[in-house]
Design a protein around this motif. Structure first.
Motif, PDB file in Angstrom:
ATOM      1  N   ALA A 299       0.844  -1.211   0.000  1.00 42.62           N
ATOM      2  CA  ALA A 299       0.000   0.000   0.000  1.00 42.62           C
ATOM      3  C   ALA A 299       0.871   1.250   0.000  1.00 42.62           C
ATOM      4  O   ALA A 299       0.608   2.218  -0.730  1.00 42.62           O
ATOM      5  CB  ALA A 299      -0.917  -0.010   1.220  1.00 42.62           C
ATOM      6  N   CYS A 300       1.919   1.226   0.800  1.00 49.48           N
ATOM      7  CA  CYS A 300       2.831   2.372   0.878  1.00 49.48           C
ATOM      8  C   CYS A 300       3.485   2.602  -0.487  1.00 49.48           C
ATOM      9  O   CYS A 300       3.574   3.738  -0.963  1.00 49.48           O
ATOM     10  CB  CYS A 300       3.876   2.087   1.963  1.00 49.48           C
ATOM     11  SG  CYS A 300       5.169   3.319   2.091  1.00 49.48           S
ATOM     12  N   ALA A 301       3.928   1.505  -1.121  1.00 53.43           N
ATOM     13  CA  ALA A 301       4.603   1.636  -2.419  1.00 53.43           C
ATOM     14  C   ALA A 301       3.644   2.165  -3.496  1.00 53.43           C
ATOM     15  O   ALA A 301       4.041   2.963  -4.352  1.00 53.43           O
ATOM     16  CB  ALA A 301       5.196   0.294  -2.841  1.00 53.43           C
ATOM     17  N   VAL A 302       2.391   1.724  -3.444  1.00 51.23           N
ATOM     18  CA  VAL A 302       1.386   2.215  -4.405  1.00 51.23           C
ATOM     19  C   VAL A 302       1.197   3.721  -4.209  1.00 51.23           C
ATOM     20  O   VAL A 302       1.235   4.506  -5.167  1.00 51.23           O
ATOM     21  CB  VAL A 302       0.049   1.443  -4.221  1.00 51.23           C
ATOM     22  CG1 VAL A 302      -1.112   2.161  -4.906  1.00 51.23           C
ATOM     23  CG2 VAL A 302       0.193   0.024  -4.779  1.00 51.23           C
ATOM     24  N   ASP A 303       1.022   4.134  -2.961  1.00 51.50           N
ATOM     25  CA  ASP A 303       0.848   5.573  -2.684  1.00 51.50           C
ATOM     26  C   ASP A 303       2.090   6.360  -3.084  1.00 51.50           C
ATOM     27  O   ASP A 303       1.990   7.478  -3.591  1.00 51.50           O
ATOM     28  CB  ASP A 303       0.538   5.796  -1.192  1.00 51.50           C
ATOM     29  CG  ASP A 303      -0.843   5.270  -0.834  1.00 51.50           C
ATOM     30  OD1 ASP A 303      -1.666   5.088  -1.760  1.00 51.50           O
ATOM     31  OD2 ASP A 303      -1.107   5.029   0.360  1.00 51.50           O
ATOM     32  N   ASN A 304       3.253   5.754  -2.847  1.00 53.37           N
ATOM     33  CA  ASN A 304       4.505   6.423  -3.231  1.00 53.37           C
ATOM     34  C   ASN A 304       4.560   6.680  -4.738  1.00 53.37           C
ATOM     35  O   ASN A 304       4.972   7.744  -5.185  1.00 53.37           O
ATOM     36  CB  ASN A 304       5.718   5.557  -2.852  1.00 53.37           C
ATOM     37  CG  ASN A 304       6.019   5.574  -1.364  1.00 53.37           C
ATOM     38  OD1 ASN A 304       5.558   6.447  -0.638  1.00 53.37           O
ATOM     39  ND2 ASN A 304       6.793   4.605  -0.908  1.00 53.37           N
ATOM     40  N   LEU A 305       4.143   5.681  -5.527  1.00 56.65           N
ATOM     41  CA  LEU A 305       4.214   5.849  -6.979  1.00 56.65           C
ATOM     42  C   LEU A 305       3.218   6.910  -7.450  1.00 56.65           C
ATOM     43  O   LEU A 305       3.542   7.744  -8.299  1.00 56.65           O
ATOM     44  CB  LEU A 305       3.953   4.519  -7.715  1.00 56.65           C
ATOM     45  CG  LEU A 305       4.205   4.625  -9.221  1.00 56.65           C
ATOM     46  CD1 LEU A 305       5.691   4.832  -9.518  1.00 56.65           C
ATOM     47  CD2 LEU A 305       3.678   3.424  -9.981  1.00 56.65           C
ATOM     48  N   ILE A 306       2.020   6.853  -6.869  1.00 53.24           N
ATOM     49  CA  ILE A 306       1.009   7.860  -7.243  1.00 53.24           C
ATOM     50  C   ILE A 306       1.558   9.259  -6.919  1.00 53.24           C
ATOM     51  O   ILE A 306       1.488  10.175  -7.734  1.00 53.24           O
ATOM     52  CB  ILE A 306      -0.337   7.584  -6.519  1.00 53.24           C
ATOM     53  CG1 ILE A 306      -0.926   6.249  -7.018  1.00 53.24           C
ATOM     54  CG2 ILE A 306      -1.325   8.726  -6.749  1.00 53.24           C
ATOM     55  CD1 ILE A 306      -2.098   5.720  -6.210  1.00 53.24           C
ATOM     56  N   ALA A 307       2.158   9.406  -5.739  1.00 44.60           N
ATOM     57  CA  ALA A 307       2.719  10.707  -5.337  1.00 44.60           C
ATOM     58  C   ALA A 307       3.834  11.126  -6.300  1.00 44.60           C
ATOM     59  O   ALA A 307       3.897  12.280  -6.734  1.00 44.60           O
ATOM     60  CB  ALA A 307       3.257  10.619  -3.914  1.00 44.60           C
ATOM     61  N   ALA A 308       4.694  10.167  -6.654  1.00 42.55           N
ATOM     62  CA  ALA A 308       5.825  10.505  -7.528  1.00 42.55           C
ATOM     63  C   ALA A 308       5.339  10.983  -8.901  1.00 42.55           C
ATOM     64  O   ALA A 308       5.856  11.946  -9.450  1.00 42.55           O
ATOM     65  CB  ALA A 308       6.752   9.306  -7.688  1.00 42.55           C
ATOM     66  N   LEU A 309       4.310  10.313  -9.427  1.00 44.13           N
ATOM     67  CA  LEU A 309       3.882  10.646 -10.787  1.00 44.13           C
ATOM     68  C   LEU A 309       2.937  11.840 -10.829  1.00 44.13           C
ATOM     69  O   LEU A 309       2.683  12.404 -11.891  1.00 44.13           O
ATOM     70  CB  LEU A 309       3.252   9.427 -11.473  1.00 44.13           C
ATOM     71  CG  LEU A 309       4.208   8.251 -11.714  1.00 44.13           C
ATOM     72  CD1 LEU A 309       3.564   7.194 -12.589  1.00 44.13           C
ATOM     73  CD2 LEU A 309       5.529   8.700 -12.338  1.00 44.13           C
ATOM     74  N   THR A 310       2.419  12.221  -9.662  1.00 42.62           N
ATOM     75  CA  THR A 310       1.572  13.422  -9.645  1.00 42.62           C
ATOM     76  C   THR A 310       2.342  14.612  -9.067  1.00 42.62           C
ATOM     77  O   THR A 310       1.772  15.667  -8.828  1.00 42.62           O
ATOM     78  CB  THR A 310       0.282  13.184  -8.812  1.00 42.62           C
ATOM     79  OG1 THR A 310       0.677  12.697  -7.527  1.00 42.62           O
ATOM     80  CG2 THR A 310      -0.651  12.189  -9.477  1.00 42.62           C
ATOM     81  N   GLY A 311       3.625  14.403  -8.816  1.00 41.86           N
ATOM     82  CA  GLY A 311       4.463  15.497  -8.314  1.00 41.86           C
ATOM     83  C   GLY A 311       4.171  15.877  -6.880  1.00 41.86           C
ATOM     84  O   GLY A 311       4.399  17.009  -6.467  1.00 41.86           O
ATOM     85  N   GLU A 312       3.623  14.948  -6.110  1.00 37.12           N
ATOM     86  CA  GLU A 312       3.200  15.253  -4.739  1.00 37.12           C
ATOM     87  C   GLU A 312       4.044  14.523  -3.696  1.00 37.12           C
ATOM     88  O   GLU A 312       3.555  14.188  -2.627  1.00 37.12           O
ATOM     89  CB  GLU A 312       1.724  14.829  -4.553  1.00 37.12           C
ATOM     90  CG  GLU A 312       0.726  15.597  -5.375  1.00 37.12           C
ATOM     91  CD  GLU A 312       0.587  17.045  -4.906  1.00 37.12           C
ATOM     92  OE1 GLU A 312       0.714  17.283  -3.695  1.00 37.12           O
ATOM     93  OE2 GLU A 312       0.392  17.924  -5.770  1.00 37.12           O
ATOM     94  N   VAL A 313       5.300  14.228  -4.003  1.00 35.29           N
ATOM     95  CA  VAL A 313       6.116  13.446  -3.076  1.00 35.29           C
ATOM     96  C   VAL A 313       6.364  14.209  -1.777  1.00 35.29           C
ATOM     97  O   VAL A 313       6.823  15.348  -1.792  1.00 35.29           O
ATOM     98  CB  VAL A 313       7.487  13.106  -3.718  1.00 35.29           C
ATOM     99  CG1 VAL A 313       8.381  12.414  -2.700  1.00 35.29           C
ATOM    100  CG2 VAL A 313       7.283  12.225  -4.928  1.00 35.29           C
ATOM    101  N   LYS A 314       6.015  13.563  -0.665  1.00 36.56           N
ATOM    102  CA  LYS A 314       6.247  14.220   0.634  1.00 36.56           C
ATOM    103  C   LYS A 314       7.223  13.424   1.485  1.00 36.56           C
ATOM    104  O   LYS A 314       7.873  13.951   2.367  1.00 36.56           O
ATOM    105  CB  LYS A 314       4.918  14.360   1.376  1.00 36.56           C
ATOM    106  CG  LYS A 314       3.991  15.378   0.746  1.00 36.56           C
ATOM    107  CD  LYS A 314       2.856  15.757   1.681  1.00 36.56           C
ATOM    108  CE  LYS A 314       1.860  16.676   1.016  1.00 36.56           C
ATOM    109  NZ  LYS A 314       1.120  16.022  -0.099  1.00 36.56           N
ATOM    110  N   GLU A 315       7.278  12.122   1.252  1.00 36.91           N
ATOM    111  CA  GLU A 315       8.128  11.279   2.111  1.00 36.91           C
ATOM    112  C   GLU A 315       8.572  10.040   1.330  1.00 36.91           C
ATOM    113  O   GLU A 315       8.125   9.816   0.207  1.00 36.91           O
ATOM    114  CB  GLU A 315       7.344  10.841   3.358  1.00 36.91           C
ATOM    115  CG  GLU A 315       6.030  10.192   2.986  1.00 36.91           C
ATOM    116  CD  GLU A 315       5.122   9.882   4.158  1.00 36.91           C
ATOM    117  OE1 GLU A 315       5.477  10.225   5.297  1.00 36.91           O
ATOM    118  OE2 GLU A 315       4.067   9.280   3.911  1.00 36.91           O
TER     119      GLU A 315
END
Ligand code: 8YV
Length: 325
Positions: A299-315
């Motif tokens: 789940a964390c990795a899925v959220d990480n990828l979504i964040a990375a590709l939407t430019g929303e990386v926080k952690e």
């Protein structure tokens, strides 16, 4: 059109759906020598890559001209060429927090299994050898009130120190580049040089990640500095320990036993001498392998990828300096 991604590990259905909402998925079962050409084809269009295991190196990245984010379902990322990703300004995301407690539990399991010979005596019971009151040949050694040394004091080390201190009244020593105030203040841990830790610990727990600097941190010389009654626990990455030197030390009685979850070659080759040594407990890299934790990591990795590709990386980014550009 949704961006294309390559997924190379099977995900629980709900997490797969979460990814599908954002991306069009091309799926593989791992990245292997056999399927590499097919993965390379799919990577031509891919903007994201998510999975675990397999080498994500320059050769692979050369086939992925559109890649904007990579997410590994693991805390370790030694199988990634981080410099090459950074050079291409591709963020690499990992799952550093969700598995901490579970891996620390696994280390304690290895401590107990080796010291109390849990696996060995349980096998003897199943073999029908428990026919009268047990004698000294079934005994182990104590864990409580002993000294536990931690080499590589990160999140998992801290969780291990907590277990050792509160659960088993152990003295905790640690060797790390920097001081860990939390470990010292909360769990009475004492920072010391590697040689002192090796000489004083009853359990030497090696939790280091694999880097050029940590390769073969524990070899013949270090094993010789341990007590002959000491037990070595390996739960970071296999190549941090010189396995040949460890096998010799176990055969010659330089140290008492070893509990290992990671190996220089995984899966452990069938002809490895570790498999026939009675003073070794070998686990199949199960550090984080519980249903709850593996789900949490995915789940964390899925959220990480979504964040990375939407430019929303926080952690959870391994090379965050590229994001600040
Ligand atoms: C996993 C691990 O077993 O997270 C890591 O770095 O070593 C383990 O938790 C492995 O990565 C497979 O997912």
């Amino acid at each position: 059109m949704k961006p294309s991604i390559v997924l190379y590990k099977k995900l629980p259905a709900d997490l797969h759906q979460r990814l599908e909402k954002h991306f069009s998925i091309v799926e593989f079962e791992g990245i292997t020598e056999e399927n590499r050409p097919k993965v390379f084809d799919a990577l031509q269009q891919a903007e994201g890559l998510i999975g675990s295991g397999g080498a994500v190196n320059k050769e692979l990245l050369d086939h992925a001209p559109r890649l904007r984010g990579v997410s590994t379902i693991s805390v370790g990322y030694d199988n990634f060429d981080v410099d090459e990703l950074t050079r291409r300004e591709i963020p690499l995301m990992h799952t550093p927090t969700v598995l901490t407690e579970t891996v620390a539990d696994t280390v304690m399991a290895l401590v107990l299994a080796t010291a109390r010979r849990v696996v060995n005596v349980a096998e003897r019971v199943k073999a029908g050898e428990w026919t009268s009151n047990i004698g000294a040949d079934w005994f182990g050694v104590d864990v409580h009130h002993k000294t536990l040394g931690i080499i590589g004091m990160g999140r998992i080390g801290l969780a291990l120190a907590q277990r050792a201190h509160f659960g088993f009244d152990m003295q905790v020593l640690y060797n790390a580049r920097s001081q860990h105030k939390a470990a010292e203040e909360r769990f009475g841990a004492k920072k010391c040089e590697l040689d002192e830790l090796l000489a004083k610990s009853d359990f030497v727990c090696v939790l280091l990640p694999l880097t050029n600097q940590t390769f073969h941190t524990i070899g013949k010389e270090q094993l010789a500095k341990m007590k002959s009654s000491a037990i070595l626990i390996s739960a970071g990455r296999g190549p941090v320990i010189d396995e040949k030197a460890l096998i010799a030390a176990l055969q010659e009685g330089t140290i008492h036993a070893a509990g290992m979850d990671v190996f220089e070659t995984e899966p452990l080759p069938k002809n490895s001498p570790l498999l026939s040594l009675p003073n070794v407990v070998a686990l199949p890299h199960i550090g984080s392998a519980t249903h709850e934790t593996r789900y949490g990591m995915a789940a964390c990795a899925v959220d990480n990828l979504i964040a990375a590709l939407t430019g929303e990386v926080k952690e959870n980014c391994v090379n965050p300096h590229i994001l600040k550009k």
